[in-house]
Design a protein around this motif. Structure first.
Motif, short mmCIF file in Angstrom:
data_model
loop_
_atom_site.label_atom_id
_atom_site.label_comp_id
_atom_site.label_asym_id
_atom_site.label_seq_id
_atom_site.Cartn_x
_atom_site.Cartn_y
_atom_site.Cartn_z
N GLN A 145 12.67 47.04 11.31
CA GLN A 145 11.46 47.88 11.37
C GLN A 145 10.93 48.34 10.01
O GLN A 145 9.72 48.40 9.81
CB GLN A 145 11.61 49.10 12.30
CG GLN A 145 12.21 48.83 13.67
CD GLN A 145 11.42 47.88 14.56
OE1 GLN A 145 10.36 47.40 14.20
NE2 GLN A 145 11.93 47.61 15.75
N ARG A 173 1.07 55.20 19.91
CA ARG A 173 1.21 55.24 21.37
C ARG A 173 1.30 56.70 21.80
O ARG A 173 2.25 57.40 21.40
CB ARG A 173 2.49 54.50 21.83
CG ARG A 173 2.69 53.11 21.31
CD ARG A 173 1.49 52.18 21.41
NE ARG A 173 1.08 51.80 22.74
CZ ARG A 173 -0.14 51.99 23.24
NH1 ARG A 173 -1.08 52.59 22.53
NH2 ARG A 173 -0.44 51.60 24.45
N ASP A 209 12.19 42.17 13.29
CA ASP A 209 10.86 42.74 13.51
C ASP A 209 10.61 43.80 12.45
O ASP A 209 11.54 44.55 12.10
CB ASP A 209 10.77 43.49 14.85
CG ASP A 209 10.93 42.62 16.07
OD1 ASP A 209 10.87 41.39 15.94
OD2 ASP A 209 11.11 43.18 17.18
N TYR A 234 1.48 49.13 12.72
CA TYR A 234 1.79 50.29 13.55
C TYR A 234 0.62 50.61 14.48
O TYR A 234 -0.53 50.63 14.08
CB TYR A 234 2.10 51.51 12.67
CG TYR A 234 2.21 52.77 13.49
CD1 TYR A 234 3.30 52.96 14.33
CD2 TYR A 234 1.21 53.74 13.47
CE1 TYR A 234 3.39 54.10 15.13
CE2 TYR A 234 1.29 54.88 14.26
CZ TYR A 234 2.38 55.04 15.09
OH TYR A 234 2.46 56.16 15.89
N SER A 235 0.97 50.83 15.74
CA SER A 235 -0.04 51.17 16.74
C SER A 235 0.39 52.48 17.39
O SER A 235 1.52 52.61 17.89
CB SER A 235 -0.10 50.01 17.74
OG SER A 235 -0.77 50.38 18.91
N PHE A 251 4.40 43.64 12.72
CA PHE A 251 3.43 44.37 13.56
C PHE A 251 2.77 45.46 12.73
O PHE A 251 3.44 46.10 11.91
CB PHE A 251 4.14 45.02 14.75
CG PHE A 251 4.91 44.05 15.60
CD1 PHE A 251 4.27 43.24 16.51
CD2 PHE A 251 6.29 43.93 15.46
CE1 PHE A 251 4.98 42.34 17.29
CE2 PHE A 251 7.01 43.02 16.23
CZ PHE A 251 6.35 42.23 17.15
N1 5AD Z 1 3.46 49.84 16.93
C1 5AD Z 1 3.72 48.63 16.38
N2 5AD Z 1 4.77 47.87 16.71
C2 5AD Z 1 5.61 48.34 17.65
N3 5AD Z 1 6.72 47.82 18.17
C3 5AD Z 1 7.20 48.68 19.10
N4 5AD Z 1 6.40 49.77 19.17
C4 5AD Z 1 5.40 49.59 18.28
C5 5AD Z 1 4.28 50.34 17.87
N5 5AD Z 1 4.03 51.53 18.40
C6 5AD Z 1 7.32 46.55 17.74
C7 5AD Z 1 8.71 46.78 17.14
C8 5AD Z 1 9.61 46.22 18.20
C9 5AD Z 1 8.74 45.10 18.76
C10 5AD Z 1 9.15 44.59 20.09
O1 5AD Z 1 7.46 45.69 18.83
O2 5AD Z 1 8.83 46.06 15.94
O3 5AD Z 1 10.84 45.74 17.68
#
Ligand code: 5AD
Ligand code: SF4
Length: 443
Positions: free
Chosen positions: A268, A342, A306, A339-340, A337
């Motif tokens: 992460q 939630r 990830d 960051y999103s 990814f």
């Molecule tokens: N924003 C971005 N990526 C996320 N993941 C989980 N939650 C979020 C989020 N809020 C990603 C993490 C996880 C993968 C399955 O999705 O990296 O390991």
């Protein structure tokens, strides 16, 4: 009678497994499945909420389906259903049915209520004792590779993640059941099982039953040994959680050749400050120690991960820590990814949001780094012999077949459809950024 059902699946392998399970139950109840949404009397969407984009997709699809001339019953299942609950009926009036993540086995009963005239039917309840995790082989997505859930839910509460809320607490399936299912799959001709769960290595069944004759430092490594003894050709498992990644998992991989040489271990971030704010329960150094154990194995284990960029408060120095960690780890593959946010997660209350432009530029910089590292890793495979499970014809060329190696890389080679489902040795002649090319030397 509403008889033909179409299910659309978004998101992770757990959702794929839940869809297979739902289909098993629906068929038993007399429903027919269709692969065309415009022919369906019931359309179910198995949804993902891990990032905002995935969630928005669902509501876009509902408004498309609403216009379908057959006016199907529309159901939302999966993570969005569990999280949004009854508010889905308000947000999308065309939805008739909301099915939580633990209600997959009750769908036929819920549909009967709709047929009896009830409106806005919803089930967010827990799984009931006796409800099966089993999937009829006929409903599996592939005749060669089967997903076998071993643990559901998550207790980790990483601050960015919605999963503990959408999937509830960790619940492990009994080892006796898992082993019996793998044996059955083997006798049906499956070549590979993938043991799945949000954190497979946190596996902790209620009783020792089925594991008595297997040694190991953790229930998960004992389970790996038990599943290996079924003799099924290939076993993969995903996802592993760093804090619970005991070195005994690597020992099990070294002892049992049918446990595949691939570990997916999300990190992460490479910054201790951000990891702390993410509540991951590990530092970069802790992670690197696990990587050291994995990389020093004589078995040559592939490692994937990830990473989230742009977590609130992540500054340039934090991001450079991540870049450094990625350089050091030399991952065979990396899912990046942005960051999103939630809502409902602790991180949603953090300020110091990173701008979209900054997230994008970090994403691209990290992607470029990973591509350059990965190119070298893939080129290093040239001259090696990899064992490949042949899955299908390549989409690029009908003269080529494609499949995955034990180290979970995509491998293409010249071949024909009679090889489908077999395991062949492929001598690698070319490394591409995301796949390998070679010549079949057996099978
Ligand atoms: N924003 C971005 N990526 C996320 N993941 C989980 N939650 C979020 C989020 N809020 C990603 C993490 C996880 C993968 C399955 O999705 O990296 O390991
Ligand atoms: Fe989400 Fe963390 Fe659980 Fe993975 S371990 S599902 S990232 S809360």
């Amino acid at each position: 009678m509403n008889s033909k059902v179409y299910i659309e699946t978004f998101g992770c392998q757990m959702n794929v497994a839940d869809t297979e399970r739902a289909v098993t139950g629906l068929r038993k109840a007399g429903y027919e499945m269709t692969s065309a949404s415009d022919e369906a009397d019931v359309v179910l969407m198995n949804t993902c909420s891990v990032r905002e984009r995935a969630e928005r997709k669902v509501f876009r699809r509902v408004s498309e389906l609403r216009k379908s001339p057959r006016h199907p019953v529309i159901g939302v299942m999966g993570c969005v259903a569990q999280l949004e609950g009854p508010s889905i009926f308000q947000r999308a009036a065309a939805v008739d049915l909301v099915i939580g993540t633990q209600a997959t086995d009750r769908i036929p009963a819920l549909l009967s209520r709709i047929r009896a005239g009830e409106k806005s039917v919803i089930d967010l309840g827990e799984r009931q004792p006796g409800e099966i995790w089993d999937v009829s082989p006929a409903e599996r997505r592939s005749p060669y590779v089967a997903f076998v859930p071993i643990i559901e839910g998550c207790n980790k509460f990483c601050s960015f993640c919605i999963v503990p809320y959408s999937r509830g607490r960790e619940k492990s399936r009994s080892a006796v059941e898992i082993v019996a299912e793998v044996k059955r799959l083997r006798s049906l001709g499956y070549k590979e099982v993938q043991l799945i769960g949000q954190n497979v290595n946190s596996y902790r069944p209620k009783s020792d039953q089925g594991l008595e004759s297997y040694a190991g430092a953790t229930p998960f490594s004992r389970l790996l040994r038990a599943v290996a003894e079924t003799g099924i050709e290939r076993i993969k498992f995903t996802t592993s959680f760093p804090r619970d990644f005991h070195p005994d998992i690597v020992s099990a991989l070294e002892e049992c050749p049918n446990l595949c040489n691939w570990v997916h271990l999300p990190v992460q971030s490479g910054s201790d400050r951000i990891l702390k704010s993410m509540r991951r329960g590990h530092t970069a150094a802790d992670y690197l120690r696990r990587v050291e154990t994995i990389k020093s194995s004589p078995r040559q284990l592939a490692l994937t991960s990830d990473i989230i960029v742009g977590f609130p408060g992540e500054d340039e120095a934090d991001f450079q820590d991540t870049m450094r960690l990625v350089r050091e780890c030399e991952f065979d593959g990396l899912y990046i990814f942005k960051y999103s946010k939630r809502s409902g997660t602790p991180a949603a209350n953090l300020d110091q949001a990173v701008s979209e432009a900054e997230k994008k530029s970090r994403f691209l910089a990290l992607e470029e780094l990973q591509i350059s590292l990965q190119e070298r890793i893939y080129e290093n495979q040239v001259g090696r012999k990899l064992s490949v499970l042949v899955e299908r014809q390549s989409a690029r060329s009908s003269a080529d077949m494609t499949g995955h190696s034990t180290c979970n890389k995509v491998v293409n080679f010249k071949g024909d459809t009679t090889q489908r489902g077999s395991i062949v040795d492929v001598l690698i002649s070319e490394g591409k950024p995301n796949s390998l090319y070679g010549v079949a030397i057996s099978g």
